[in-house]
Motif scaffolding. Structure first.
Motif, PDB file in Angstrom:
ATOM      1  N   LYS A  33       7.937  -9.633   0.907  1.00 27.78           N
ATOM      2  CA  LYS A  33       7.302  -8.661  -0.317  1.00 27.78           C
ATOM      3  C   LYS A  33       6.193  -8.847  -0.629  1.00 27.78           C
ATOM      4  O   LYS A  33       5.230  -8.033  -1.082  1.00 27.78           O
ATOM      5  CB  LYS A  33       8.406  -9.394  -1.195  1.00 27.78           C
ATOM      6  CG  LYS A  33       9.674  -8.821  -1.271  1.00 27.78           C
ATOM      7  CD  LYS A  33      10.356  -9.124  -2.576  1.00 27.78           C
ATOM      8  CE  LYS A  33      12.055  -9.174  -2.383  1.00 27.78           C
ATOM      9  NZ  LYS A  33      12.830 -10.068  -3.056  1.00 27.78           N
ATOM     10  N   ALA A  34       5.654 -10.388  -0.162  1.00 27.17           N
ATOM     11  CA  ALA A  34       3.812 -10.542  -0.794  1.00 27.17           C
ATOM     12  C   ALA A  34       3.314  -9.666   0.275  1.00 27.17           C
ATOM     13  O   ALA A  34       2.203  -8.902  -0.151  1.00 27.17           O
ATOM     14  CB  ALA A  34       3.772 -11.914  -0.301  1.00 27.17           C
ATOM     15  N   GLN A  35       3.459  -9.462   1.676  1.00 29.35           N
ATOM     16  CA  GLN A  35       2.875  -8.651   2.187  1.00 29.35           C
ATOM     17  C   GLN A  35       2.696  -7.371   1.759  1.00 29.35           C
ATOM     18  O   GLN A  35       1.692  -6.459   2.157  1.00 29.35           O
ATOM     19  CB  GLN A  35       3.499  -8.665   3.692  1.00 29.35           C
ATOM     20  CG  GLN A  35       2.925 -10.307   4.274  1.00 29.35           C
ATOM     21  CD  GLN A  35       3.178 -10.279   5.861  1.00 29.35           C
ATOM     22  OE1 GLN A  35       3.989  -9.546   6.314  1.00 29.35           O
ATOM     23  NE2 GLN A  35       2.420 -10.895   6.364  1.00 29.35           N
ATOM     24  N   TYR A  41       3.402  -6.330  -1.298  1.00 28.76           N
ATOM     25  CA  TYR A  41       2.865  -5.903  -2.605  1.00 28.76           C
ATOM     26  C   TYR A  41       1.548  -6.262  -3.012  1.00 28.76           C
ATOM     27  O   TYR A  41       0.520  -5.492  -3.190  1.00 28.76           O
ATOM     28  CB  TYR A  41       3.551  -6.874  -3.456  1.00 28.76           C
ATOM     29  CG  TYR A  41       4.824  -6.397  -3.999  1.00 28.76           C
ATOM     30  CD1 TYR A  41       5.101  -5.302  -4.711  1.00 28.76           C
ATOM     31  CD2 TYR A  41       6.053  -7.142  -3.698  1.00 28.76           C
ATOM     32  CE1 TYR A  41       6.391  -4.732  -5.122  1.00 28.76           C
ATOM     33  CE2 TYR A  41       7.351  -6.588  -4.228  1.00 28.76           C
ATOM     34  CZ  TYR A  41       7.352  -5.556  -4.773  1.00 28.76           C
ATOM     35  OH  TYR A  41       8.535  -5.092  -5.240  1.00 28.76           O
ATOM     36  N   GLY A  42       1.024  -7.435  -2.228  1.00 30.31           N
ATOM     37  CA  GLY A  42      -0.211  -7.842  -2.518  1.00 30.31           C
ATOM     38  C   GLY A  42      -1.406  -7.136  -1.989  1.00 30.31           C
ATOM     39  O   GLY A  42      -2.269  -6.805  -2.603  1.00 30.31           O
ATOM     40  N   SER A  43      -1.052  -6.756  -0.840  1.00 32.42           N
ATOM     41  CA  SER A  43      -2.200  -6.371   0.118  1.00 32.42           C
ATOM     42  C   SER A  43      -1.513  -5.064   0.921  1.00 32.42           C
ATOM     43  O   SER A  43      -0.477  -4.987   1.181  1.00 32.42           O
ATOM     44  CB  SER A  43      -2.603  -7.265   1.158  1.00 32.42           C
ATOM     45  OG  SER A  43      -1.849  -7.863   1.800  1.00 32.42           O
ATOM     46  N   LEU A  65      -6.545  -5.184  -1.365  1.00 31.11           N
ATOM     47  CA  LEU A  65      -5.737  -5.850  -2.523  1.00 31.11           C
ATOM     48  C   LEU A  65      -5.268  -4.774  -3.178  1.00 31.11           C
ATOM     49  O   LEU A  65      -6.085  -3.939  -3.716  1.00 31.11           O
ATOM     50  CB  LEU A  65      -6.554  -7.198  -3.028  1.00 31.11           C
ATOM     51  CG  LEU A  65      -6.860  -8.465  -2.353  1.00 31.11           C
ATOM     52  CD1 LEU A  65      -7.667  -9.277  -3.076  1.00 31.11           C
ATOM     53  CD2 LEU A  65      -5.160  -8.983  -2.282  1.00 31.11           C
ATOM     54  N   VAL A  66      -4.079  -4.923  -3.770  1.00 36.65           N
ATOM     55  CA  VAL A  66      -3.551  -4.016  -4.566  1.00 36.65           C
ATOM     56  C   VAL A  66      -2.885  -4.731  -5.492  1.00 36.65           C
ATOM     57  O   VAL A  66      -2.072  -5.731  -5.674  1.00 36.65           O
ATOM     58  CB  VAL A  66      -2.170  -3.233  -3.626  1.00 36.65           C
ATOM     59  CG1 VAL A  66      -1.757  -2.408  -4.725  1.00 36.65           C
ATOM     60  CG2 VAL A  66      -2.876  -2.615  -2.637  1.00 36.65           C
ATOM     61  N   ASP A  67      -3.277  -4.401  -6.789  1.00 35.77           N
ATOM     62  CA  ASP A  67      -2.697  -5.106  -8.193  1.00 35.77           C
ATOM     63  C   ASP A  67      -1.336  -4.359  -8.343  1.00 35.77           C
ATOM     64  O   ASP A  67      -0.857  -3.584  -7.558  1.00 35.77           O
ATOM     65  CB  ASP A  67      -3.711  -4.861  -9.232  1.00 35.77           C
ATOM     66  CG  ASP A  67      -3.818  -3.545  -9.780  1.00 35.77           C
ATOM     67  OD1 ASP A  67      -2.932  -2.686  -9.408  1.00 35.77           O
ATOM     68  OD2 ASP A  67      -4.657  -3.536 -10.881  1.00 35.77           O
ATOM     69  N   LYS A  68      -0.747  -4.889  -9.618  1.00 37.17           N
ATOM     70  CA  LYS A  68       0.535  -4.552  -9.817  1.00 37.17           C
ATOM     71  C   LYS A  68       0.847  -3.154 -10.136  1.00 37.17           C
ATOM     72  O   LYS A  68       1.719  -2.361 -10.351  1.00 37.17           O
ATOM     73  CB  LYS A  68       1.242  -5.187 -10.896  1.00 37.17           C
ATOM     74  CG  LYS A  68       0.441  -5.546 -12.375  1.00 37.17           C
ATOM     75  CD  LYS A  68       1.068  -6.049 -13.261  1.00 37.17           C
ATOM     76  CE  LYS A  68       0.180  -6.145 -14.474  1.00 37.17           C
ATOM     77  NZ  LYS A  68       0.880  -7.075 -15.585  1.00 37.17           N
ATOM     78  N   GLN A 119      -7.807  -3.090  -5.198  1.00 34.44           N
ATOM     79  CA  GLN A 119      -8.863  -4.052  -5.796  1.00 34.44           C
ATOM     80  C   GLN A 119      -9.993  -4.399  -5.036  1.00 34.44           C
ATOM     81  O   GLN A 119     -10.683  -5.295  -5.471  1.00 34.44           O
ATOM     82  CB  GLN A 119      -8.186  -5.169  -6.269  1.00 34.44           C
ATOM     83  CG  GLN A 119      -6.970  -4.977  -7.285  1.00 34.44           C
ATOM     84  CD  GLN A 119      -7.572  -5.704  -8.549  1.00 34.44           C
ATOM     85  OE1 GLN A 119      -7.945  -6.913  -8.824  1.00 34.44           O
ATOM     86  NE2 GLN A 119      -7.243  -4.977  -9.960  1.00 34.44           N
ATOM     87  N   PHE A 128      -9.900  -7.495   0.955  1.00 36.80           N
ATOM     88  CA  PHE A 128      -9.543  -8.955   0.761  1.00 36.80           C
ATOM     89  C   PHE A 128     -10.356 -10.076   1.521  1.00 36.80           C
ATOM     90  O   PHE A 128     -10.726  -9.826   2.512  1.00 36.80           O
ATOM     91  CB  PHE A 128      -7.930  -9.143   1.308  1.00 36.80           C
ATOM     92  CG  PHE A 128      -7.360 -10.443   1.297  1.00 36.80           C
ATOM     93  CD1 PHE A 128      -7.371 -11.184   0.102  1.00 36.80           C
ATOM     94  CD2 PHE A 128      -6.654 -10.842   2.374  1.00 36.80           C
ATOM     95  CE1 PHE A 128      -6.660 -12.436   0.071  1.00 36.80           C
ATOM     96  CE2 PHE A 128      -6.228 -11.974   2.431  1.00 36.80           C
ATOM     97  CZ  PHE A 128      -6.273 -12.762   1.233  1.00 36.80           C
TER      98      PHE A 128
END
Ligand SMILES: [Zn+2]
Lengths: 623, 445
Positions: A38-40, A42-44, A204-207, A212, A215
């Motif tokens: 999920k982190a992969q 969502y975050g980036s 990077l992608v914010d919520k 952003q 990275f």
């Protein structure tokens, strides 16, 4: 309990909580990998940067294939929630049910990864979307590079691009869904060189799914490496001229530089515009081409086994000479043909008897019936079958009955039957008389136009050839594939070529079978062929090389239903030789009448409309 | 001060490690994505450096202060802080959120943070008074009063998290002689409360009845014990039904939702299930979008926090390289969710080492507290340990999703001046008292 001992209750609680927390961490971080994935997601966001695909230029540096940008609208289905669907559909000029269908399909493929939702945005949509897309964080535009082909034919040569199939996705990890790759032609066979190395950018992608920036200072980013540019051996001018000459005829032209094996032009007609298979109309156009009864997708030059007709006499003569059953002085009589029992092979009227040289020039059928039978009935061999086996070995050394190894996909090896085939048809002890039609290139023998051109190159080289290839060198370093530098020797000694070449040299001169097609000032050595066609008019065939000393070009022209070799194939071949040999490429042909006749001839049986391809081809500028 | 400073350097070292590690993580969570490593005092990580400096000065001042000062002025400090809390309430100058601030220039001070310090001093002073014994009923009531007063004032400011922290003083009272049964009773009541809300109360009653039946089967000969257990069951049943009724019928939907959210419940799902399942009291669910929104935020926090920690795997992404951290996906990451940064950037190995070091730190404080010769120092030491322990337990438990979201900082780690200064004061006041104990001993030789 002594009160001071209550310290141990505190210490015990600390240890217990430490154990619980660390166990929980172990579960969260090590056992349950879903959070990691999920982190992969969502975050980036990993954005693929497509490398520029290599361009293809012809042997003179003229651009043949290049790149042009196209734009796809991408969606990350999981993030595509809470947005104004109606407004977006309005922007895209698409109805919501269709949009929902595509969104659902994308979600089914992978909800976390970006998929195409609108392929090949028209430019006006692209510019308009750029202004409003910030309102739709789940969507972004991906720029892709489309191929453009500087030539409207040549599709079988250059190939085209298409989406990778599911099977290829599994096989080659380089590709991701929606990627394109070369489907046929050069695009396919040089895919690995042309495609380059993909770059990536981890963003990077914010919520709010807003990017952003890159990275870790771009630590994980990589720049794409552009694909290798390829220098083709094709002479674009010659290719275009050949396509013009073959317009409204069915057939094929292959020209080779004998000294290198480099293919100078390779033409099929009917063919199609590779630009048709680019962009949004690709699918519709492809099915139309597939259903076309004239089979424009069929690569005749590499796949169609034609009976070589009389052009095959050159090969027969060489094998006879090498086998010692024939000498340049051998004479055979001919009185309108060859008769033996029930078998008759007709011949046109000419002086008789002829020696080897003149048998080529006059293309005597009877002569080669004698030659072939003497090869097969050679007492050196225990049987006809053994002699036939040896004969096929000779053919194989000419690249007949085997693949030449050209650097284009889908080559066929033509037709050379095994002895067993005749045993089934004529019985175990079949005789040379059973296969006598092969003497003159009819019956159980088939060569592709490429193989015939290669035969011309072999004769030009007096006994060897280089694997025909359409790519001269790869990349800026101009790397040449090693297999293209290797000579393949036939089983024929060099000395045997003299008389055959001497015969061919007279073919395009008065008295030869294509006597009226010769070009002033060029020593063209050719051989006509007329292949019997049970379905209609005979095929017109011609193989040639020129000049006689230090040959620069070897060629094969086949015009289906063109009649005698001298009718269409020889004139076309000679016009091409003239154009190729000319120092001034813009100089008019020395045979304007013949040129006009070839350019305008229509053998398709269809009436030409004003919009027909002839006009399109003739108006094409030749630089 | 002519005596050598016999401060416990192990605790000081752990303190310095944790504070600096905190600053590093705040930097990671707070700085921009591709920012060059620098010190920007307009940003939180820059301000934290200033707070660390101020804390250092205050620590230094505390170490210079005579140890008798703390005992002497304990009630005074307590009264001043209570006064400040009252003043905040009276003027109503607290913002609509949970925190009440005093603004000093660009910085804000939060009296509730200092209230813990003051309460610890006051409780220590009271229990340390020469003739006070905790066994006396009156003294017990006074002790509870000392901690309940600031707790209520904090609660009235809507700062539930900080108010809950005051319950940690029960641990201190336990050390000073409060029966362990009170802890058991408190645990029992909280468990029943949570269960009543999250599962149908009918199930709980049935479960308790089964336990009672099993228990009676073994002890039916001891009439007295049987009567007690039946009494406990009846009281429990009344408590459960009362709670159910109060929750379903008395509380307004938004109040219900607030409790549900605190207990990590999905509000919509909860109402749907509650209507279907057997429950004593049906209740009308009134859709309230604003509140649903806040619910989503809470569960979002926890989900993001778990994802962020989970992303660390064994070794983590390394300093300043956490994708979730740098993308600022976890709200409040530099304050209450600072542990996410540790989890993501240092992985399971780093996080475990960190937790062990932190627990050693707390354990050392309890150990030091126990070795005190006078009651004032000991009680104050236990207060220090308990406050830090409670914060640690709730904060980490919340970040890893085993406890409800209660917004309280991780001492010495989370961003915030009031928090860092008040915890530093608490710790070093105790270390000063402890150093004095050693000085007293060394004077004997
Ligand atoms: Zn003849």
């Amino acid at each position: 309990m002594e009160k001071s001992n209550r310290l141990f209750v505190f210490i015990g609680a600390l240890v217990l909580i430490g154990l619980i927390f660390i166990t929980r961490l172990f579960f969260l971080q090590i056992i349950d990998t879903s959070n990691y994935y999920k982190a992969q997601a969502y975050g980036s966001n990993e954005i693929t940067i497509y490398p520029a695909r290599g361009t293809i230029v012809d042997r003179n540096g003229q651009l043949m294939v290049y790149n042009d940008a196209s734009y796809d609208l991408m969606v990350v289905p999981q993030k595509a929630k809470d947005f104004d669907k109606v407004a977006l559909c309005k922007e895209l000029i698409i109805d919501t049910t269709e949009f929902n269908k595509r969104l659902k399909k994308a979600a089914r493929y992978n909800p976390r990864e970006a998929s195409v939702i609108y392929k090949n945005l028209p430019f006006y949509l692209y510019t308009r979307l750029q202004e409003v897309l910030y309102q739709y964080p789940a969507f972004y535009i991906e720029t892709k590079i489309d191929r453009r082909y500087n030539i409207n034919g040549a599709a079988h040569l250059l190939g085209y691009m298409g989406e990778v199939s599911e099977r290829e996705l599994e096989k080659d990890k380089y590709y991701k869904p929606g990627d394109v790759k070369g489907i046929t032609g050069l695009e396919k066979s040089y895919e690995k060189y042309l495609r380059g190395i993909k770059g990536k950018k981890v963003v990077l992608v914010d919520k709010f799914s807003k990017q952003q920036g890159s990275f870790a200072g771009g630590k994980f980013d990589s720049l794409p490496t552009a694909g290798e540019n390829i220098i083709s051996s094709i002479d674009l001018n010659l290719q275009i001229y050949a396509e013009m000459l073959l317009a409204n005829k069915i057939g094929s032209i292959v020209a080779i530089e004998p000294a290198t094996g480099e293919v100078l032009c390779i033409v099929n007609n009917p063919n199609y515009d590779p630009n048709l298979l680019v962009g949004q109309q690709r699918n519709r156009n492809f099915s139309a081409l597939l259903l076309d009864p004239s089979k424009p997708l069929f690569n005749r030059a590499l796949k169609a086994p034609y009976p070589p007709g009389s052009t095959f006499k050159t090969v027969q003569a060489l094998i006879g000479l090498q086998e010692g059953v024939l000498t340049p002085g051998t004479r055979y009589p001919c009185h309108g043909g060859y008769r033996m029992g029930s078998i008759t092979v007709g011949c046109h009227s000419h002086a008789s008897p002829l020696d080897l040289e003149n048998s080529i020039t006059k293309s005597c059928n009877a002569y080669y019936c004698h030659v072939y039978r003497s090869i097969l009935d050679n007492p050196k061999y225990s049987s006809v079958q053994a002699a036939y086996l040896q004969w096929t070995k000779y053919l194989n050394s000419f690249g007949i009955g085997t693949k030449t190894g050209i650097d284009l996909p889908e080559e066929s090896s033509g037709i050379v039957k095994k002895s067993a085939y005749f045993e089934r048809v004529f019985g175990k002890n079949w005789r040379s008389s059973n296969v006598v039609s092969i003497s003159i290139g009819q019956g159980e023998i088939g060569l592709t136009p490429l193989q015939m051109a290669n035969v011309a190159a072999i004769i030009a080289n007096r006994g060897y050839y280089y694997t025909p290839h359409v790519v001269r060198s790869i990349g800026d370093a101009q790397y040449v594939r090693e297999e293209f530098l290797k000579r393949h020797y036939t089983l024929i000694e060099e000395r045997h070529f003299d008389s055959v070449i001497a015969g061919m040299a007279k073919v395009c001169k008065p008295g030869g079978t294509a006597g009226r097609t010769g070009i002033e000032g060029i020593d063209i050595c050719g051989k006509t062929g007329t292949a019997q066609n049970p379905h209609g008019k005979d095929h017109s065939i011609f193989i040639a090389f020129a000049p006689r000393v230090n040959p620069k070009i070897a060629i094969c022209v086949i015009v289906e239903n063109g009649g005698f070799g001298a009718d269409y194939a020889a004139p076309i071949a000679n016009l091409l030789i003239e154009r190729y040999m000319a120092t001034d490429k813009t100089a008019p042909s020395s045979k304007p009448e013949m040129q006009k006749r070839m350019l305008t001839a229509n053998l398709t049986g269809k009436k030409l409309s004003a919009s027909d391809s002839l006009k399109a081809l003739v108006t094409k500028t030749i630089k | 001060m002519d005596e050598k400073l016999h401060i416990d350097w192990l605790t000081v070292s752990l303190y310095i490690i944790i504070v600096l590690f905190g600053a590093v993580n705040i930097y990671s969570a707070n700085s921009g994505v591709n920012e060059a490593i620098s010190l920007d005092f307009s940003k939180e990580y820059g301000k934290q450096v200033i707070w660390i400096g101020i804390s250092a000065i205050i620590v230094f001042l505390i170490l210079l202060t005579d140890y008798k000062f703390f005992n002497f002025s304990a009630y005074g400090i307590y009264i001043i802080i209570i006064g400040m809390l009252l003043a905040l309430l009276a003027t109503g100058s607290f913002n609509k959120g949970a925190q009440a601030w005093f603004k000093i220039g660009a910085f804000k001070l939060q009296p509730s943070e200092f209230a813990k310090y003051a309460t610890a001093l006051a409780l220590a002073k009271f229990l340390g008074t020469f003739d006070v014994k905790f066994e006396g009923r009156r003294n017990q009531l006074i002790s509870f009063g000392i901690l309940l007063l600031p707790m209520m004032l904090t609660l009235l400011q809507n700062d539930t998290g900080s108010a809950l922290v005051f319950t940690c003083f029960i641990l201190v009272l336990f050390r000073e002689g409060l029966s362990g049964w009170w802890l058991v009773l408190g645990f029992y009541l909280i468990t029943i409360f949570v269960l009543t809300i999250i599962i149908p109360s009918w199930y709980i009653l049935l479960a308790l009845l089964l336990i009672l039946a099993g228990f009676i089967y073994f002890i039916y000969k001891q009439k007295q014990l049987m009567m007690v257990s039946i009494l406990i069951f009846i009281v429990s049943a009344v408590y459960i039904i009362g709670l159910d009724f109060a929750f379903s019928k008395i509380l307004k939907p938004h109040q219900q939702q607030r409790i549900l959210v605190t207990l990590n419940q999905d509000v919509d799902e909860y109402y749907a299930n509650k209507q279907k399942s057997f429950s004593f009291f049906k209740f009308e669910k009134k859709e309230n979008d604003k509140k649903s929104e806040s619910k989503r935020d809470y569960s979002y926090n926890v989900r993001q926090s778990k994802i962020s920690i989970g992303a660390g795997r064994w070794w983590g992404n390394g300093f300043n390289n956490g994708t979730q951290t740098k993308a600022k996906l976890v709200p409040e990451q530099h304050t209450d969710f600072i542990f996410c940064t540790v989890g993501e950037e240092y992985g399971f190995v780093g996080s475990s080492i960190f937790l062990i070091l932190y627990l050693l730190f707390i354990g050392r404080i309890f150990y030091l507290a126990e070795r005190q010769k006078n009651v004032f120092s000991r009680v104050f030491g236990y207060c220090t340990g308990s406050i830090i322990f409670f914060h640690f337990f709730i904060n980490i438990g919340m970040a890893i999703g085993v406890l409800p979201v209660i917004g309280i900082p991780l001492p010495f780690m989370s961003y915030g001046g009031s928090s860092l200064i008040s915890f530093s004061m608490l710790l070093f006041t105790f270390l000063k008292l402890d150093a004095n104990r050693v000085n007293e001993i060394s004077r004997l030789y």
